[in-house]
Every structure is written in C-alpha cells, then in structure tokens.
Write a protein that holds these residues in place. Structure first.
Motif, PDB file in Angstrom:
ATOM      1  N   GLY A   6       0.816  -1.205   0.000  1.00 52.70           N
ATOM      2  CA  GLY A   6       0.000   0.000   0.000  1.00 52.70           C
ATOM      3  C   GLY A   6       0.848   1.251   0.000  1.00 52.70           C
ATOM      4  O   GLY A   6       1.778   1.400   0.763  1.00 52.70           O
ATOM      5  N   VAL A 388      -7.930   0.204  -1.857  1.00 49.96           N
ATOM      6  CA  VAL A 388      -8.121  -0.047  -0.426  1.00 49.96           C
ATOM      7  C   VAL A 388      -8.239   1.289   0.284  1.00 49.96           C
ATOM      8  O   VAL A 388      -7.413   2.181   0.084  1.00 49.96           O
ATOM      9  CB  VAL A 388      -6.944  -0.852   0.156  1.00 49.96           C
ATOM     10  CG1 VAL A 388      -7.160  -1.098   1.651  1.00 49.96           C
ATOM     11  CG2 VAL A 388      -6.786  -2.174  -0.581  1.00 49.96           C
ATOM     12  N   ALA A 389      -9.273   1.461   1.106  1.00 50.94           N
ATOM     13  CA  ALA A 389      -9.500   2.707   1.831  1.00 50.94           C
ATOM     14  C   ALA A 389     -10.001   2.387   3.230  1.00 50.94           C
ATOM     15  O   ALA A 389     -10.309   1.244   3.549  1.00 50.94           O
ATOM     16  CB  ALA A 389     -10.507   3.579   1.078  1.00 50.94           C
ATOM     17  N   ARG A 393      -6.592   0.637   6.669  1.00 52.95           N
ATOM     18  CA  ARG A 393      -5.930   0.294   5.416  1.00 52.95           C
ATOM     19  C   ARG A 393      -4.429   0.016   5.579  1.00 52.95           C
ATOM     20  O   ARG A 393      -3.860  -0.794   4.851  1.00 52.95           O
ATOM     21  CB  ARG A 393      -6.130   1.399   4.385  1.00 52.95           C
ATOM     22  CG  ARG A 393      -5.442   2.718   4.714  1.00 52.95           C
ATOM     23  CD  ARG A 393      -5.886   3.822   3.755  1.00 52.95           C
ATOM     24  NE  ARG A 393      -5.163   5.057   3.976  1.00 52.95           N
ATOM     25  CZ  ARG A 393      -5.416   5.923   4.935  1.00 52.95           C
ATOM     26  NH1 ARG A 393      -6.407   5.659   5.791  1.00 52.95           N
ATOM     27  NH2 ARG A 393      -4.712   7.028   5.057  1.00 52.95           N
ATOM     28  N   SER A 394      -3.775   0.697   6.525  1.00 49.75           N
ATOM     29  CA  SER A 394      -2.323   0.528   6.659  1.00 49.75           C
ATOM     30  C   SER A 394      -1.942  -0.868   7.130  1.00 49.75           C
ATOM     31  O   SER A 394      -0.792  -1.298   6.952  1.00 49.75           O
ATOM     32  CB  SER A 394      -1.764   1.561   7.638  1.00 49.75           C
ATOM     33  OG  SER A 394      -2.311   1.379   8.932  1.00 49.75           O
ATOM     34  N   VAL A 417     -12.125  -1.613   6.864  1.00 46.26           N
ATOM     35  CA  VAL A 417     -11.453  -1.256   5.616  1.00 46.26           C
ATOM     36  C   VAL A 417     -12.425  -1.444   4.458  1.00 46.26           C
ATOM     37  O   VAL A 417     -13.378  -2.228   4.548  1.00 46.26           O
ATOM     38  CB  VAL A 417     -10.187  -2.132   5.435  1.00 46.26           C
ATOM     39  CG1 VAL A 417     -10.556  -3.580   5.146  1.00 46.26           C
ATOM     40  CG2 VAL A 417      -9.265  -1.589   4.370  1.00 46.26           C
ATOM     41  N   VAL A 419     -12.327  -2.592   0.553  1.00 50.26           N
ATOM     42  CA  VAL A 419     -11.493  -3.245  -0.457  1.00 50.26           C
ATOM     43  C   VAL A 419     -12.324  -3.450  -1.715  1.00 50.26           C
ATOM     44  O   VAL A 419     -13.381  -4.083  -1.672  1.00 50.26           O
ATOM     45  CB  VAL A 419     -10.956  -4.603   0.038  1.00 50.26           C
ATOM     46  CG1 VAL A 419     -10.124  -5.279  -1.048  1.00 50.26           C
ATOM     47  CG2 VAL A 419     -10.140  -4.437   1.306  1.00 50.26           C
TER      48      VAL A 419
END
Length: 438
Positions: A6, A388-389, A393-394, A417, A419
């Motif tokens: 990411g 991905v938000a 997300r991390s 998240v 996806v």
C-alpha cells in the motif's frame, strides 16, 4: 497491474496496491512446464503411513486439493536408495511417489542426499548423523548415475531439484561455499537427467538466502529494510549461474527473519525480503524462480515454531506468499512439518493432523490457505490493482487478479477497511477471500 504494498496517495484516503514497473512481466514466462505452482514438501512423517482411516482421510484431502508434492530421495521419509554400489532400495520412494500419484499431485524430486559409501562411509551401512555430508568429488559421477537411475524408475516425474541448501559444501578453510564443487556435481546430474529423458526439467542451486539484520555497509548488492543477503551466498549463486551446463529453473529458500533471529523491521514487514530477493534473482538469472522452502516464524532450540497463534502464523504465511508472488516466483514448496502422532493442536503450521492417530488426516488452517492460494494464483496469473480505503488500510495487504482477491489483516486488532468498493471489518490476523466482479 499488480496487487502489492500500500502506498499513501496525497489528498485522499485511498490506497492503491502496486509494485515497481520492472516487476510487472507475467510470471511463468520461462521454459515450458517449469511453472508447477504452489505445493509442499513431504517430510519425515507424512500421509503415506498411519492408521487406515487417517491415511484414507488424508489422501481424500490431498486428492481434493491437487498440488505439486516434493520428496527427497534420501532422508525426510526415504531410506538410503543405494546402500551399497549397484544394490538399490526404493521401497520408501516407491511408497511416497505412489501417494503423490494416487492423490493427483505433480511429483517433484529433490536429489539429496547421498549414500554413505559416496562420502567416506561404509557400504551397506547408513549413518543418519552424516546425512548432510556432501559426496566426495570422486563419487560425483556415482551420485549422478543414481539420479539417472531414479529418473528412469519414475518416468512420470519431470521436475528435479539438485541437492538441498548446499549441504556439506561449505569450505571452512576458505570461509566460503565450495560453489565450484557443487556446480561440478550439478552439471553431471543435469547431463544424466537429460540423458534419461530430454524432457526432464532440472534446477538448482537451492541456496539459503540468509540475511543479516539492518542495511549497513555489508558489500552486498542485495539489501533492504529487512537487512542484507550474505555476499558469499550471492557469489555462489552467480558462479553456478555462469558455469552451469543448463537449467530450467532456479531454486532458493530462506526466511523472513535474519540469521540472529530478528524480524526487521517487524514480522510482517520483514516478508518484503522475499519480493526483493526474487526480483534480484530473476534479473540475475532470467530463469523461472521456485522457493524450495520459506519460513516466517523463528524456530526454538528444538526447531519447533510454536510461539505464535495459528491465526497469526497463517496471516504471516499469506503475506509471505504475496511477497514471493510479487518477486516473480513461479511457485514454491511449503515445508510441511509433521510430528509422529501429532494431533490438530500439536503440529503448528502443519497441513493436516498426524495420520498416526485414529482421528488424524484432517485439514488444518495452513492447508486451507495453501490450497486456496495454489488454485487462485497459479503461475502466469495476471495480477491487478485493488483499491483499499478506510481507517484500517495501513494494516491490510491484498493480492488480486480479475476474479479473486486475498485480503490479509496484519494487525491483531479488528481493522475496518474498504477493499474493491466493499466494506469489510477484518478480525485480527484474518485472511479473507473475495470474489471480484468480472
């Protein structure tokens, strides 16, 4: 094009997964037939022995999840195949190859190790304590002849790996690998296997990609946040590549952690090593790449890996599979640990519960991951970007093609998240499979 690491996008909460453009070539682009995909290696105890019901259950499991299956010719479940010159015992190899055939697996043979009489021992005697000793140079041709004999005995086996981890080939006097000796052995074996059948596919050198933690001045051309690869290992690989008689694929193994058992910078981020090593090897050799073994959890003094929960272990293995794929690997063989009589709770990371028990042979979490990944991402898969938000997300890693996405939460906490436009609430260390719109 490829799902991967990411990267924060300025001014938005969106993360798009991708890899450098120099790694975007389709995998499986090497010699035809080398792309066997993802499978496992049989070890000392496997599904060929145990109670009738458990063996039957394990065979049904393997038949339902057809994958490549690797077996060594001596050790790891196989007795000495040539106890004395010209006298053979293929009982164990016959049984293991029979299991692979019955369950529909693609058979792979690792040509290691050598009979005692080829390495200074007595004919007719097997000292298992000397298993990892290399054959004497005077017997390289004898080992190659044994390899040819085995290839002719199992004509349906097309994939052969020469030796295992350079065992016995370290030169203590010079403080480096005896890559000249290994390459001489490899070339003799390569010639015999091609003589047995020109369609046989042969690879090596099965070196361990050991790394030192940290990226300080090491003189190694292969390094990252995870550390740096031992220069002596790279020298050995380059020598073999430049002096080999031929190869259909290149084989290595390794762990995400360093030689001093550290995960740098952490247990999930350290798996980036697999991608970096894979890209370097592909550029250096131009050959299809196999991972003969890979490890993500540090072993204890008994070589057991039981410090993590099965959920964390499976998530880390899933991320390792992502990284190996992003590094251009055409496949690999999960080293399937087995303990005699181990139950479902006594065999961390195993694919199935031990068949020595009456209720053994049952699927375990790593089998679900490996078999699903093997089907979803075979060699040649064209990987795709995934959006991905969201707040979690991390911690999330994704690998996807047009049909499927594998989503992994690398955090032990719940991670909300989005996806591919789908809102998810991933549990700690959850691996989730999504069907993508075609």
């Amino acid at each position: 094009m490829v799902a991967g690491i990411g990267l924060a996008v300025l001014g938005t909460l969106l993360v798009r997964y991708g890899i450098p453009s120099d790694a975007k070539a389709p995998r499986g682009a090497g010699a035809a037939g080398t792309d066997v995909g993802w499978g496992f290696t049989h070890t000392q105890f496997s599904a060929d022995r145990g109670t009738d019901r458990s063996v039957e259950r394990a065979e049904r499991l393997l038949s339902a999840h057809s994958m490549p299956q690797n077996q060594h010719i001596m050790g790891w479940g196989a007795r000495n195949p040539e106890p004395s010159p010209g006298h053979y015992d293929f009982t164990d190899l016959d049984r293991r190859i029979g299991l692979i055939r019955r369950t529909g697996g693609t058979p792979v043979l690792t040509l290691c190790c050598s009979p005692d009489w080829m390495k200074g021992g007595a004919a007719g005697h097997t000292d298992w304590g000397a298993l990892e000793k290399a054959p004497d140079p005077a017997h390289y041709a004898d080992f190659a002849a044994l390899a040819g004999k085995i290839a002719r005995r199992y004509p349906d086996v097309r994939h052969f790996v020469v030796w295992n981890e350079f065992k016995g080939f370290f030169d203590d006097r010079r403080g480096r690998w005896d890559y000249e000796g290994y390459t001489r052995l490899y070339n003799l074996v390569h010639r015999e296997l091609k003589k047995a059948n020109e369609k046989n596919l042969v690879g090596g050198p099965y070196l361990v990609m050991d790394s030192e933690g940290g990226s300080g001045a090491s003189g190694s051309p292969l390094k990252g946040a995870w550390g740096n690869i031992d220069r002596r290992t790279l020298d050995a690989l380059v020598y073999w590549d430049r002096h080999k008689a031929g190869a259909d694929f290149v084989v290595v193994d390794g762990s995400s952690y360093s030689k001093d058992d550290r995960h740098v910078p952490g247990p999930f981020a350290a798996t980036r090593k697999f991608a970096d090593v894979g890209r370097w090897i592909r550029r250096e050799t131009g050959l299809p790449l196999w991972w003969a073994e890979w490890y993500v959890e540090v072993a204890d003094e008994n070589d057991d890996r039981a410090g993590w929960s099965e959920r964390k272990r499976t998530a880390a293995q899933a991320v390792a599979l992502i990284e190996m794929t992003l590094g251009g690997a055409d496949g690999g063989f999960y080293w399937n640990p087995q303990n005699e009589g181990s139950g479902s709770g006594d065999c961390p990371g195993c694919l199935w519960s031990g068949t020595e028990l009456g209720g053994g042979g049952r699927e375990l979490p790593m089998m679900r991951l490996l078999s699903r990944f093997s089907r979803a991402f075979p060699p040649g898969t064209r990987l795709r970007d995934v959006e991905v938000a969201g707040g979690g997300r991390s911690a999330v890693r994704v690998l996807a093609d047009d049909r499927t996405a594998m989503v992994v939460n690398t955090s032990g906490r719940r991670s909300p998240v989005t996806v591919d436009g789908r809102e998810l609430a991933l549990d700690g260390y959850q691996v989730r499979w999504l069907r993508r719109a075609s």
